[in-house]
Design a protein around this motif. Structure first.
Motif, PDB file in Angstrom:
ATOM      1  N   UNK A  64       0.832  -1.198   0.000  1.00 23.70           N
ATOM      2  CA  UNK A  64       0.000   0.000   0.000  1.00 23.70           C
ATOM      3  C   UNK A  64       0.867   1.248   0.000  1.00 23.70           C
ATOM      4  N   UNK A  65       0.389   2.255  -0.687  1.00 15.19           N
ATOM      5  CA  UNK A  65       0.962   3.589  -0.603  1.00 15.19           C
ATOM      6  C   UNK A  65      -0.158   4.519  -0.147  1.00 15.19           C
ATOM      7  N   UNK A  66       0.074   5.245   0.934  1.00 14.30           N
ATOM      8  CA  UNK A  66      -0.917   6.173   1.479  1.00 14.30           C
ATOM      9  C   UNK A  66      -0.569   7.570   0.971  1.00 14.30           C
ATOM     10  N   UNK A  67      -1.471   8.183   0.212  1.00 16.95           N
ATOM     11  CA  UNK A  67      -1.073   9.441  -0.380  1.00 16.95           C
ATOM     12  C   UNK A  67      -2.198  10.339  -0.834  1.00 16.95           C
ATOM     13  N   UNK A  68      -1.766  11.457  -1.411  1.00 12.19           N
ATOM     14  CA  UNK A  68      -2.680  12.480  -1.924  1.00 12.19           C
ATOM     15  C   UNK A  68      -1.974  13.162  -3.086  1.00 12.19           C
ATOM     16  N   UNK A  69      -2.607  13.195  -4.277  1.00 16.77           N
ATOM     17  CA  UNK A  69      -1.903  13.703  -5.460  1.00 16.77           C
ATOM     18  C   UNK A  69      -1.803  15.223  -5.484  1.00 16.77           C
TER      19      UNK A  69
ATOM     20  N   UNK B   7      -6.254  13.983   3.827  1.00 15.26           N
ATOM     21  CA  UNK B   7      -5.294  14.986   4.288  1.00 15.26           C
ATOM     22  C   UNK B   7      -3.955  14.285   4.436  1.00 15.26           C
ATOM     23  N   UNK B   8      -2.870  14.984   4.130  1.00 17.92           N
ATOM     24  CA  UNK B   8      -1.550  14.341   4.150  1.00 17.92           C
ATOM     25  C   UNK B   8      -1.148  13.886   5.549  1.00 17.92           C
ATOM     26  N   UNK B   9      -1.608  14.579   6.597  1.00 20.99           N
ATOM     27  CA  UNK B   9      -1.329  14.083   7.948  1.00 20.99           C
ATOM     28  C   UNK B   9      -1.970  12.714   8.143  1.00 20.99           C
ATOM     29  N   UNK B  10      -3.170  12.548   7.575  1.00 27.42           N
ATOM     30  CA  UNK B  10      -3.831  11.251   7.627  1.00 27.42           C
ATOM     31  C   UNK B  10      -3.025  10.180   6.919  1.00 27.42           C
ATOM     32  N   UNK B  11      -2.355  10.534   5.824  1.00 25.66           N
ATOM     33  CA  UNK B  11      -1.523   9.565   5.105  1.00 25.66           C
ATOM     34  C   UNK B  11      -0.382   9.074   5.987  1.00 25.66           C
TER      35      UNK B  11
ATOM     36  N   UNK C  62       5.750   1.523   6.451  1.00 23.80           N
ATOM     37  CA  UNK C  62       4.659   2.237   5.807  1.00 23.80           C
ATOM     38  C   UNK C  62       5.208   3.185   4.759  1.00 23.80           C
ATOM     39  N   UNK C  63       4.470   3.372   3.670  1.00 23.61           N
ATOM     40  CA  UNK C  63       4.931   4.221   2.565  1.00 23.61           C
ATOM     41  C   UNK C  63       3.921   5.341   2.336  1.00 23.61           C
ATOM     42  N   UNK C  64       4.432   6.556   2.211  1.00 22.16           N
ATOM     43  CA  UNK C  64       3.614   7.761   2.042  1.00 22.16           C
ATOM     44  C   UNK C  64       4.045   8.454   0.756  1.00 22.16           C
ATOM     45  N   UNK C  65       3.080   8.993   0.023  1.00 27.22           N
ATOM     46  CA  UNK C  65       3.357   9.743  -1.209  1.00 27.22           C
ATOM     47  C   UNK C  65       2.561  11.041  -1.185  1.00 27.22           C
TER      48      UNK C  65
END
Length: 608
Positions: A50-55, A79-83, A98-101
């Motif tokens: 999984x990647x947790x993100x926001x474009x 929201x990016x804090x949520x990611x 965990x991976x964030x984008x």
């Protein structure tokens, strides 16, 4: 020989597009990939699910690659804090990074709270941030921020990648740094033109000289000295922390084996709950500011303290000059910088918790520890004070009772519990029993309100068959309440159990005890109707008004196979005890009904 084009140069004969750049376009076209494609391939090589993100604009090339790559599932947060918090929850509950984008500028700055949270709680994250094109860096371009500078003090390491040829090796090293040694977040900042530019992608992972080699194994001499100190102790205590859990399931098994050999009682920090079973006869409970009487008194009166994977946090130690004053101290930690940083110790052992515990067990051989009968009898006397006792009320639900009933109703399902931050967090730590690791996800070092809901989302994704419950407060849940939409979108059956006292409870408690009940801006005014809010997001909403509805409300929550919010309306004035006032010693705890815990201090002096 391949022809090489530098970033910023236009390839001869190509149609120019704004923002387009080229690098190392060679004869073997099939091996050339864009930086965005190299990133995605590298994540797959790392086993990322999984990647947790926001474009956003600065990461659109990466999102374009993700569009046609079904090997990685992107989780669109609100929201990016949520990611970042969702990635923390995934990492903490699975043991995987965990991976964030996120995009440049506000995308990166919004994620920093989660990055700092992961740094203080040693959670492995790899955070990929977009950046403006390399030729625009430093010009105050649209959505430009100095992500490297901003994250320098809350990451294990960070990178600004200026050449796509270095991207694959950088990603591999970032994962290694994030997950080995003391885990933590690593940021990779990738300018947009590097995402578009091309480089050669090798069939195998890139080979880079190993630059990060944390010490894992203790010396034979250190282990022998530790064994001698423990075997001769008459009042030993094992003080365990999140490092035991971060070291993996093997570490928790070895801790239990060492405890069985030694007979020593065990206590834990907030982050270490679950490393040792809460139903064990030698479990003292959590220690520190809201720890149990027996845990804090045992720490104060022990003659040998063995710190395993904890960092002597101020919430644990209280007043330093009065912290465990007569004990000899052993500190086992993989982070060399933690040893002697806060509390001077007699023996510091740098190494991985699981490895060192295994070494201690091997070196123990057939030794017999000292008779601990007198020590354990004293602990039973302290336990008899029943420091977690609380009064019941006829007109409202006591929040401690609500947590107790939630535990009893769910314990057979071995739930994963997340929390927000505040009184409800401490009540969950005190009254919810944890029997194993990776079931307790909370924000310890940074104390981040809004952590629990996104963390529950990450935990649910990583553990799809598990019951995941966020024990929340009505104030803290609103910090990232927009993530209700994320759970709805991905059909995640997360449960939220709100202890609603209509106050920022911990702030109100400190104002009552320290500021003569001047409740300055701690009342949660204009609260939403949580039941209707749940329904607006497609969740089930349940409200519990009084104690007679408590068990039925919990049962209804558990019976629903989708996401649920429970608004449990609890006593507004309940305080969280035991409590060590700020700057006080372990022997100066306040219990329910105490005006001042002077009797504890007198008892401690008598024992000395």
């Amino acid at each position: 020989m391949r022809s090489v084009f530098r970033i910023g140069e236009e390839r001869p004969g190509a149609n120019h597009r704004a923002g387009s750049v080229f690098l190392k376009k060679g004869s073997n076209v099939s091996e050339e990939r864009s930086g965005a494609a190299i990133l995605c391939e590298s994540l797959v090589r790392q086993g990322v699910e999984f990647v947790f993100g926001y474009p956003g604009g600065a990461v659109l090339p990466i999102y374009d690659e993700l569009f046609s790559d079904d090997r990685i599932r992107h989780i669109l947060v609100r929201h990016e804090a949520g990611a970042a918090h969702a990635a923390e929850g995934y990492a903490r509950s699975t043991g995987k990074p965990g991976v964030v984008l996120v995009t440049s500028g506000p995308g990166a700055t919004n994620a920093i709270t989660g990055i700092a949270d992961a740094f203080l709680d040693s959670i492995p994250l790899v955070v990929i941030t977009g950046q403006v094109a390399t030729n625009l860096i430093g010009t105050d371009a649209f959505q430009e921020a100095d992500t490297i500078g901003l994250t320098r003090h809350c990451t294990k390491h960070n990178y600004l990648v200026k050449d796509p040829d270095h991207l694959a090796a950088t990603i591999d090293e970032a994962f290694e740094i994030a997950t080995t040694g003391r885990p933590g977040p690593v940021v990779i900042d990738i300018p947009k033109n590097v995402q578009v530019a091309t480089a050669l992608l090798e069939d195998r992972a890139p080979q880079r000289p190993k630059r990060y080699q944390p010490r894992m194994v203790a010396s034979v001499e250190e282990v022998a000295e530790a064994v001698e100190m423990i075997v001769n102790a008459k009042r030993p205590v094992f003080y365990t922390g999140g490092g035991v859990i971060n070291s993996g399931p093997r570490a928790t098994e070895l801790l239990r084996q060492l405890q069985e050999l030694t007979g020593a009682p065990v206590t834990s920090t907030l982050m270490g709950l679950g490393a040792f079973p809460a139903d064990h006869a030698d479990w003292l409970g959590m220690l520190g500011m809201h720890g149990t009487y027996e845990a804090n008194m045992a720490m104060n009166q022990c003659d040998v303290m063995v710190n395993i994977g904890a960092r002597f946090d101020d919430r644990v130690t209280g007043r330093l000059d009065a912290f465990s004053p007569g004990s000899r101290k052993i500190h086992i930690d993989i982070d060399r910088a933690s040893i002697n940083k806060v509390v001077p110790v007699d023996l510091g052992i740098v190494g991985d918790c699981a490895t060192v515990l295994e070494q201690l067990i091997s070196a123990w051989d057939n030794r017999q520890p000292a008779d601990l009968g007198e020590w354990k009898a004293k602990i039973e006397d302290w336990r008899g004070r029943d420091s977690l006792a609380f009064p019941l009320r006829e007109d409202s639900i006591m929040p401690q009772l609500a947590v107790q009933r939630l535990f009893e109703k769910t314990r057979d399902r071995d739930p994963i519990i997340t929390t927000e931050v505040g009184q409800h967090q401490m009540w969950a730590a005190q009254y919810f029993g944890f029997m194993g690791p990776n079931k307790w996800l909370t924000s310890g070092g940074l104390g981040t309100m809004g952590y629990g809901l996104p963390a529950a989302i990450g935990a649910q994704l990583g553990n799809p068959g598990s019951l995941v419950i966020d024990i929340a407060g009505e104030a803290s849940i609103q910090m990232n309440i927009q993530e209700l939409g994320t759970a709805s979108q991905f059909r995640l059956p997360v449960k939220i159990f709100i202890l609603n006292n209509e106050y920022m409870g911990m702030v109100r408690q400190w104002q009552e005890l320290t500021y003569e009940s001047r409740y300055s801006n701690s009342y949660s005014d204009s609260l939403p109707d949580f039941v209707r809010l749940a329904e607006a997001y497609g969740w089930k909403g349940i409200r519990i008004h009084d104690e007679s509805e408590l068990d039925a409300g919990i049962d209804a929550m558990l019976a629903h196979d989708g996401p649920v919010i429970v608004d449990c309306q609890v006593s507004k004035e309940a305080n969280c005890f035991p409590m060590i006032p700020s700057g006080a010693a372990h022997t100066e705890m306040l219990l329910y009904g105490d005006v001042h815990a002077g009797t504890m201090e007198d008892e401690a002096k008598a024992l000395v």
